[in-house]
Design an enzyme around this catalytic site. Structure first.
Site: not given
Lengths: 345, 614, 208
Positions: B333, B270, B257, B107, B142, B330, B171-172, B304-305, B255, B452, B78, B259
């Site tokens: 914004k 925006s 990621e 293009d 994950w 953040t 790809s990314s 922090h993870h 991390h 979890r 998931h 963002y």
């Protein structure tokens, strides 16, 4: 149609009521409650938790109120002109960068204080070592020369330092009312410490995903009064009680079926260290790492089919009586084993 | 445009195809965007199905809807599906379709590389899910912590995890490189960096994050691969290895990621909010600056993870400080969006509803994040449903809401038709209610201690009622999705015609027909302000100069040079994807993939990108 | 001037807001990404520098003299690359082909040294499976060598193009891109040489 201001107030009041109605509860009804501290460390954490939670709640209400008000108040009506094309306001930007920064510093300072306060155990703390296994807890008291499993006993009002280790994958030790979690990483020795302030039996659970039966890895942390702890300690230091009658038959089966290869029972030939120490299992609250109660039916359930209780466990995978129908346990044998287990007080 | 004086052996007629081949060989950013969009939406549904089964299993204590092993696979897949196969490619769909339109280009910088990125994504997505076919689905979570991922503790499914992500990384990174060059180099004359739409800025920032973060994950994955396949004991304690190394490598990627996952949505709203408030974005410079600050800081907070892994007090203090710091841009914004709405003339149609809803639910996620930015508090929240609540408020309440805002907003541009407004509003409300009903109680059930990643829980924990509400919430979300899908399909066929500018827009994409012609702009515009279309429509409103869009009357659109279609991106993509898949069968077979890739790369290099005289 | 004008015109380079050539910018971005790739492997190596439980250990087995020679060869190849590029830019085809070939040849020599080193190490009991030093060393230098190999193939391909349809001055960017890549690979090697080889001779804090 209510005005935008009134609508906003109504919705916000509703939300507040909903939150308040959930707020009152305690660990009597909720075993893993994380906001019901019963030790010095969790009390410090709770203080911090409340500061942060309050700050977050205030901001939450402010933002939601703002959004709700804005959406209702400035909704376009037919004929509205194009609004003033404001591009920004430098002073406002500076202001609302500084204010959150200040709030965050206000949160950060106590955070750092608690980090340092809880970092190191007091001198002469009682030493305990807990080693995580898939999916049970090995517990040792190095200074007292006690070894047990799945149930930690600590005396009230005495600083305790626990060294956390792991035999296989990463686990995590957590008893919310007594101590916040810390991971048990193979190769590392992580330390936690606390002084329990209220006697009782506290629920603990593994909180780092550790494989198939991660959900089935629990334990009890019992905070004893000073006297009760001495009694417990004395009992733990004794060898296993000599079995009689059916229990003695159970010991014979225990030996002949090879259970001694994995389990240790002090004072018998069972010297295995792969599985939990069963010397005084009869006196614990639960069996199978918090999965079942310690009564005849539940013990039988476990011995009959451990795979059903704790899928993937080593006993079902390697125990001859489970892997080979030739050696399967008969119901009589199971009852004898139950009697033996119960006798190991 | 001067013509080449050198003779180039090759075709002077443009290479094109029809039918299915035209899709397989397309290098048109709009088509590639559509491909990404449909593929990603499919996987969004797959991820949603996985989530639904999870929530059904957790409806009551002790249910046996699925086995523990299957449950563990479900929550692993998931997350992987939603993150890598839904949210990221939905972002890519927008980058692809919209960025060239917003910067006034025809293009992207490297059209064939763009196509290659899509094909590799598709093959990576299939590879990641390949385990379903042979009952070897990744089940290690994950983020796949070592040593659980060692051969000793996990099955073949982990290999699909490794190879799938390795392929997706190609790809990314390829796409990110492409977009950086496109945004830096292909802006219309007059469009300085500070005149770009915020969505373009966010895309640039995301692309830079991808380019610098993904390689670190790639290295971790390679080390894990070498350990599992070749006994090179990077994470094995008995050889002196440190499981925590995996966590560091993973989260240094992980991390940034997150963002990467949220910034597209922030960019989208925006653009939407000013359009639907009829006011420019308040504090454009600060919104852009906050994005840049977040990008830099995102590389400084990864631990922090790992607050509960046994880090030193100093490390905890530094990382908690940096994490709190990142809350500031953040917050800036959010305040700027609210200031844009303030005293605006708010058109509350579906794109705007999703945008405002985004702010509400994202802020909840942001606040819960600030709470566990404090390590001591995190000792009570880590690995509980409080974290799950945080994740889903920022990803579903944030990224997904923003993405749907974008879908409703740009659907007219992509298809030339309008979506049904009633169904759109219904979708929004069902989602808004559903999200809060599903994930709101998770805050509470987490405070009440529910860990979890547990496939079941006993009764008597105080969790049952809350879990039941959460499961019901999922079904509300599902109904919302049905409304959306029905709306999408019906509107694409029969929706009202949209015209160039159905929303009274402010940016360049609304100056061209809907759907855009292949060449996008008949004349490349000359841009003189941040909101070129709006300022040209309303010179009376401010002191911004109107921009110059030319007219398409006297332009011979046949002479506009467009790149050739090509099948080499597909072939090279097959090489990469097949290489990954075959490696799993037998590492030696991976050579076949290398050979195909090599052939593809050579043919691609020697093929002319565009017709001669170009 | 005829050739500067022409060298600015490359196939797909129209809009050019930053005046940086598209493909050159792409190469720079890619190299930036590759920095992190090598950086993570180097970080792993450094973390595990003193963690091997059994030998052979770096100080016992690495040969700084031999590796200095191969490093020198790689550095020289970068010089050859620069000379090749300027020759192409001037349209001096024969010099260009000579220097291009030299670069590739020196690259191959470097690879030869690597292969020799790997072979020797395996003979002396250090394989990727032996200990953490083996794992991290072979991975780091292996991936570097792989990058060199790709570069060598690229250079020989360019040589092939030069010798068949030719690479005129206006197309010298094709060579410049390979040059950027080649110099990057060289710089990474300097870092590896320092971190792995030179640092191994320093007294370590290890317990063995």
């Amino acid at each position: 149609m209510l005005s935008s201001k009134k609508s906003t107030l109504v919705v916000l009041l509703g939300m507040l009521l909903a939150i308040i109605s959930f707020a009152c509860s305690s660990s009597e009804t909720i075993p893993l409650h994380t906001m019901d501290p019963k030790s010095d460390v969790t009390r410090d954490v709770q203080g911090l938790y409340i500061i942060l939670f309050s700050a977050a709640t205030v901001v939450f209400f402010a933002v939601m109120a703002g959004l709700l008000y804005i959406t209702l108040r400035f909704k376009r009506k037919p004929g509205d002109p194009i609004p003033l094309q404001t591009h920004g306001n430098r002073s406002l930007e500076i202001l609302w960068t500084i204010i959150p920064s200040v709030i965050l510093i206000v949160i950060l300072v106590p955070t750092w204080q608690v980090i340092y306060k809880t970092a190191n155990a007091p001198e002469n703390s009682m030493q305990i070592t807990v080693t995580g296994h898939q999916w049970w807890w090995e517990i040792e008291y190095p200074d007292l020369e006690i070894a047990t499993s799945n149930e930690v006993h600590v005396p009230i009002n005495v600083p305790v330092e626990i060294t956390l280790k792991s035999k296989d994958v990463i686990h995590s030790f957590w008893v919310p009312q007594i101590i916040g979690k810390k991971d048990m990483v193979p190769g590392l020795e992580n330390m936690i410490w606390f002084t329990a302030e209220e006697a009782g039996t506290y629920y603990g659970q593994c909180v780092e995903f550790c494989g198939e039966s991660h959900a089935n890895m629990k334990f009890d942390l019992v905070v004893d009064s000073t006297e009760d702890f001495e009694i417990w300690k004395a009992n733990q230091l004794q060898n296993a009680k000599e079995p009689q009658g059916l229990a003695l038959e159970g010991l014979t089966i225990f030996t002949s079926k090879g259970c001694t290869g994995c389990h240790k029972i002090e004072g018998t030939v069972a010297m295995g260290t792969i599985g939990p120490n069963l010397t005084h299992i009869g006196s614990r609250n639960k069996i199978a790492a918090g999965m079942l109660d310690n009564n005849a039916d539940d013990i039988a359930k476990w011995i009959r089919n451990p795979e059903e209780i704790k899928p993937g466990n080593l006993m079902s995978k390697t125990g001859g009586m489970y892997t080979d129908t030739k050696f399967a346990l008969s119901e009589d044998e199971i009852q004898a084993l139950v009697a033996y287990i119960q006798s190991l007080k | 445009m001067a013509t080449h004086s050198t003779t180039v052996k090759g075709i002077s007629e443009r290479v094109t195809y029809t039918g299915l081949m035209s899709w397989l060989t397309t290098v048109d950013h709009k088509r590639i965007g559509v491909l990404y969009g449909f593929t990603a939406m499919f996987f969004f549904l797959v991820g949603g199905l996985e989530a639904t089964v999870i929530r059904m299993q957790l409806f009551s204590p002790g249910l046996t809807l699925v086995t523990p092993g299957m449950y563990n696979s479900l929550f692993t897949m998931h997350a992987l599906t939603m993150i890598f196969l839904a949210v990221m490619p939905l972002g890519a769909a927008f980058f692809n379709f919209i960025i060239p339109l917003q910067i006034g280009a025809r293009d992207v910088a490297f059209p064939r590389l763009n196509a290659f990125s899509y094909w590799v994504f598709l093959f990576g997505a299939l590879l990641l899910n390949g385990g379903w076919l042979i009952n070897a689905v990744p089940d290690v979570g994950w983020f796949a912590y070592a040593p659980l991922t060692a051969n000793e503790y996990s099955g073949f499914g982990t290999n699909f995890f490794i190879l799938g992500l390795l392929v997706l990384g190609v790809s990314s990174v390829a796409a990110a490189c492409n977009f950086i060059v496109t945004i830096l180099n292909m802006r219309a004359p007059g469009m300085t960096l500070m005149r770009m739409p915020v969505f373009v800025w966010m895309t640039l920032i995301i692309s830079l994050l991808l380019v610098f973060a993904f390689p670190v994950l790639t290295v971790g994955l390679i080390e894990l691969l070498l350990q599992r396949f070749y006994d090179m004991q990077f994470f094995t304690v008995s050889q002196g290895g440190e499981p925590i190394l995996w966590q560091h490598l993973f989260w240094i990627f992980g991390h940034p990621e997150v963002y990467i996952l949220i910034l597209p949505a922030m960019g989208i709203i925006s653009d939407i909010i000013p359009t639907f408030a009829k006011k420019p974005l308040f504090g454009y410079g600060f919104v852009v600056g906050s994005g840049v600050a977040i990008a830099f800081l995102s590389f400084a907070v990864w631990a922090h993870h790992m607050f509960t892994t046994g880090l030193s007090a100093l490390t905890l203090s530094v990382f908690s400080g940096a994490t709190m710091l990142i809350a500031i841009p953040t917050g800036v914004k959010v305040l700027n969006w609210m200031a844009t709405l303030w005293r605006g003339s708010l058109d509350l149609r579906t794109p705007m509803l999703f945008s405002i809803g985004f702010i509400a639910t994202f802020v909840v996620g942001g606040l819960s994040g600030v709470i566990h930015a404090s390590p001591p508090v995190d000792t009570q929240q880590q690995d509980t449903y409080f974290i799950v609540a945080h994740i889903h408020y920022v990803l579903f309440g944030g990224s997904i809401m923003g993405i749907f805002a974008g879908i409703y907003y740009w659907f007219p541009k992509v298809t030339g038709r309008m979506m049904n407004e009633t169904l759109g509003k219904l979708h929004f409300w069902l989602f808004f209610i559903g999200i809060n009903l599903t994930f709101g109680p998770m805050h509470l059930v987490g405070i009440l201690g529910m860990p979890r990643r547990i496939y079941t829980y006993p009764s008597g924990m105080g969790w049952t009622f809350l879990n039941q509400i959460e499961t019901i919430g999922v079904f509300i979300i599902i109904i919302g999705m049905i409304a959306f899908l029905f709306n999408y399909i019906r509107s694409a066929r029969n929706g009202e015609f949209a015209g160039n500018d159905p929303w009274d827009g402010r940016t360049l994409e609304w100056t061209i027909p809907s759907p855009p012609p292949e060449y996008n702009f008949a004349t490349i515009p000359v841009v003189r302000s941040r909101e070129p279309l709006w300022d040209t429509k309303h010179p009376e409103l401010g002191d911004n100069l109107p921009s110059d869009f030319g007219t398409s009357d006297n332009v011979d659109t046949n002479s506009i040079h467009m790149p050739n279609a090509s099948y080499w991106p597909l072939v090279t993509g097959v090489g990469v994807g097949l290489g990954g898949a075959l490696f799993l069968v037998n590492p030696i077979l991976g050579v076949i993939g290398i050979l195909i890739t090599t052939v593809g790369v050579y043919a691609w290099s020697f093929e002319p990108a565009a017709p001669e005289g170009h | 001037m005829q050739h500067t004008e022409a060298s600015e015109q490359q196939n797909t380079d129209h809009a050019n807001t930053t005046k940086l050539n598209m493909r050159k910018l792409l190469m720079w971005v890619f190299l930036g990404s590759d920095c992190l790739f090598f950086g993570a492997f180097i970080a792993t190596y450094m973390l595990y520098r003193n963690s091997s439980l059994v030998g052979p250990y770096p100080q016992e087995i690495l040969s700084i003299p031999v590796t200095s020679a191969s490093t020198f060869i790689l550095l020289t190849s970068s010089l050859a690359m620069v000379l090749a590029l300027t020759a192409f830019q001037r349209g001096n085809t024969s010099a260009a082909r000579f220097w291009l070939f030299s670069t590739a040849f020196l690259g191959c020599t470097f690879l030869g040294f690597q292969v020799f080193e790997f072979y020797t190490f395996v003979e002396e009991g250090l394989t990727p499976q032996t200990n953490l030093f083996g794992a991290t060393f072979f991975t780091l230098t292996g991936f570097h060598g792989f990058h060199v190999m790709l570069g060598v193939i690229w250079l020989f391909s360019l040589l092939g193009v030069s010798m068949t349809r030719g690479i005129p001055a206006e197309k010298s960017l094709d060579v410049e891109l390979a040059g950027l890549y080649w110099h990057f690979v060289d710089i990474v090697w300097i870092v590896i040489f320092t971190v792995v080889y030179l640092l191994s001779s320093l007294p370590s804090a290890s317990s063995h």
